[in-house]
Motif scaffolding. Structure first.
Motif, PDB file in Angstrom:
ATOM      1  N   ARG A 225      37.612 -19.450  -6.572  1.00 17.52           N
ATOM      2  CA  ARG A 225      37.836 -18.488  -5.498  1.00 17.52           C
ATOM      3  C   ARG A 225      36.583 -18.330  -4.646  1.00 17.52           C
ATOM      4  NH1 ARG A 225      36.891 -13.664  -3.794  1.00 17.52           N
ATOM      5  NH2 ARG A 225      35.501 -13.124  -5.476  1.00 17.52           N
ATOM      6  N   ARG A 226      35.431 -18.223  -5.290  1.00 16.51           N
ATOM      7  CA  ARG A 226      34.172 -18.103  -4.548  1.00 16.51           C
ATOM      8  C   ARG A 226      33.900 -19.345  -3.708  1.00 16.51           C
ATOM      9  NH1 ARG A 226      31.311 -15.514  -9.426  1.00 16.51           N
ATOM     10  NH2 ARG A 226      31.597 -13.306  -8.972  1.00 16.51           N
ATOM     11  N   HIS A 227      34.189 -20.504  -4.284  1.00 16.39           N
ATOM     12  CA  HIS A 227      33.984 -21.756  -3.546  1.00 16.39           C
ATOM     13  C   HIS A 227      34.911 -21.825  -2.334  1.00 16.39           C
ATOM     14  CE1 HIS A 227      33.026 -25.957  -2.857  1.00 16.39           C
ATOM     15  NE2 HIS A 227      34.321 -26.214  -2.822  1.00 16.39           N
ATOM     16  N   PHE A 228      36.154 -21.390  -2.503  1.00 20.17           N
ATOM     17  CA  PHE A 228      37.135 -21.423  -1.412  1.00 20.17           C
ATOM     18  C   PHE A 228      36.713 -20.506  -0.264  1.00 20.17           C
ATOM     19  CE2 PHE A 228      40.965 -19.770   0.645  1.00 20.17           C
ATOM     20  CZ  PHE A 228      41.530 -20.952   1.076  1.00 20.17           C
ATOM     21  N   PHE A 229      36.273 -19.313  -0.600  1.00 19.18           N
ATOM     22  CA  PHE A 229      35.896 -18.342   0.441  1.00 19.18           C
ATOM     23  C   PHE A 229      34.461 -18.528   0.919  1.00 19.18           C
ATOM     24  CE2 PHE A 229      39.494 -15.958  -1.442  1.00 19.18           C
ATOM     25  CZ  PHE A 229      40.257 -15.872  -0.303  1.00 19.18           C
ATOM     26  N   GLY A 230      33.724 -19.468   0.344  1.00 20.56           N
ATOM     27  CA  GLY A 230      32.379 -19.757   0.809  1.00 20.56           C
ATOM     28  C   GLY A 230      31.345 -18.733   0.358  1.00 20.56           C
ATOM     29  N   GLU A 231      31.654 -18.020  -0.689  1.00 17.60           N
ATOM     30  CA  GLU A 231      30.717 -17.047  -1.198  1.00 17.60           C
ATOM     31  C   GLU A 231      29.746 -17.737  -2.143  1.00 17.60           C
ATOM     32  OE1 GLU A 231      33.141 -14.186  -3.142  1.00 17.60           O
ATOM     33  OE2 GLU A 231      34.158 -13.578  -1.301  1.00 17.60           O
ATOM     34  N   GLU A 232      28.561 -17.220  -2.258  1.00 12.01           N
ATOM     35  CA  GLU A 232      27.592 -17.787  -3.176  1.00 12.01           C
ATOM     36  C   GLU A 232      27.919 -17.331  -4.594  1.00 12.01           C
ATOM     37  OE1 GLU A 232      23.511 -17.346  -2.210  1.00 12.01           O
ATOM     38  OE2 GLU A 232      23.874 -17.623  -0.077  1.00 12.01           O
ATOM     39  N   ALA A 233      27.802 -18.248  -5.536  1.00 10.35           N
ATOM     40  CA  ALA A 233      28.096 -17.936  -6.916  1.00 10.35           C
ATOM     41  C   ALA A 233      26.947 -17.112  -7.508  1.00 10.35           C
ATOM     42  CB  ALA A 233      28.282 -19.210  -7.723  1.00 10.35           C
ATOM     43  N   VAL A 234      27.293 -16.118  -8.311  1.00  7.18           N
ATOM     44  CA  VAL A 234      26.303 -15.291  -8.976  1.00  7.18           C
ATOM     45  C   VAL A 234      25.910 -15.984 -10.261  1.00  7.18           C
ATOM     46  CG1 VAL A 234      25.855 -13.036 -10.018  1.00  7.18           C
ATOM     47  CG2 VAL A 234      27.356 -13.221  -8.022  1.00  7.18           C
ATOM     48  N   GLN A 235      24.625 -16.250 -10.402  1.00 11.45           N
ATOM     49  CA  GLN A 235      24.172 -16.935 -11.627  1.00 11.45           C
ATOM     50  C   GLN A 235      23.129 -16.142 -12.343  1.00 11.45           C
ATOM     51  OE1 GLN A 235      22.976 -20.894 -10.625  1.00 11.45           O
ATOM     52  NE2 GLN A 235      25.021 -21.476 -10.023  1.00 11.45           N
TER      53      GLN A 235
END
Length: 100
Positions: free
Chosen positions: A90-100
């Motif tokens: 979902r994050r990849h689809f919406f272009g959000e940065e992943a929280v690591q």
């Protein structure tokens, strides 16, 4: 005795109007029909265009996005591994940065 046809006013004074009889109209119609038939045959005999090559698959920027387990596609109960995989997608689809 027949009356002469009245002359029509024309913008081009030097040219006389061409009057065709029925045979002339049939000849013009047959000529146009033959021309259209020739174009149709020529286009039907032409080879169909080749489809464009499919673009190569681009490597994913996020490796975890494509690592979704196949069983997560059909799971009906909430599992933490599947939930995190779907959240990464979902994050990849919406272009959000992943929280690591």
């Amino acid at each position: 005795m027949r009356r002469p046809k009245p002359k029509r006013a024309s913008a081009s004074h030097g040219f006389a109007a061409i009057e065709m009889g029925p045979a002339g109209k049939i000849a013009v119609g047959a000529g146009l029909g033959g021309l259209m038939l020739a174009v149709a045959i020529a286009s039907a005999m032409r080879a169909p265009p080749r489809p464009a090559a499919l673009p190569e698959a681009r490597p994913s920027l996020a490796g975890s996005v494509d690592a979704t387990p196949p069983r997560c596609r059909t799971v009906t109960q909430s599992e933490s591994e599947c939930a995190s995989a779907w959240e990464a997608r979902r994050r990849h689809f919406f272009g959000e940065e992943a929280v690591q």
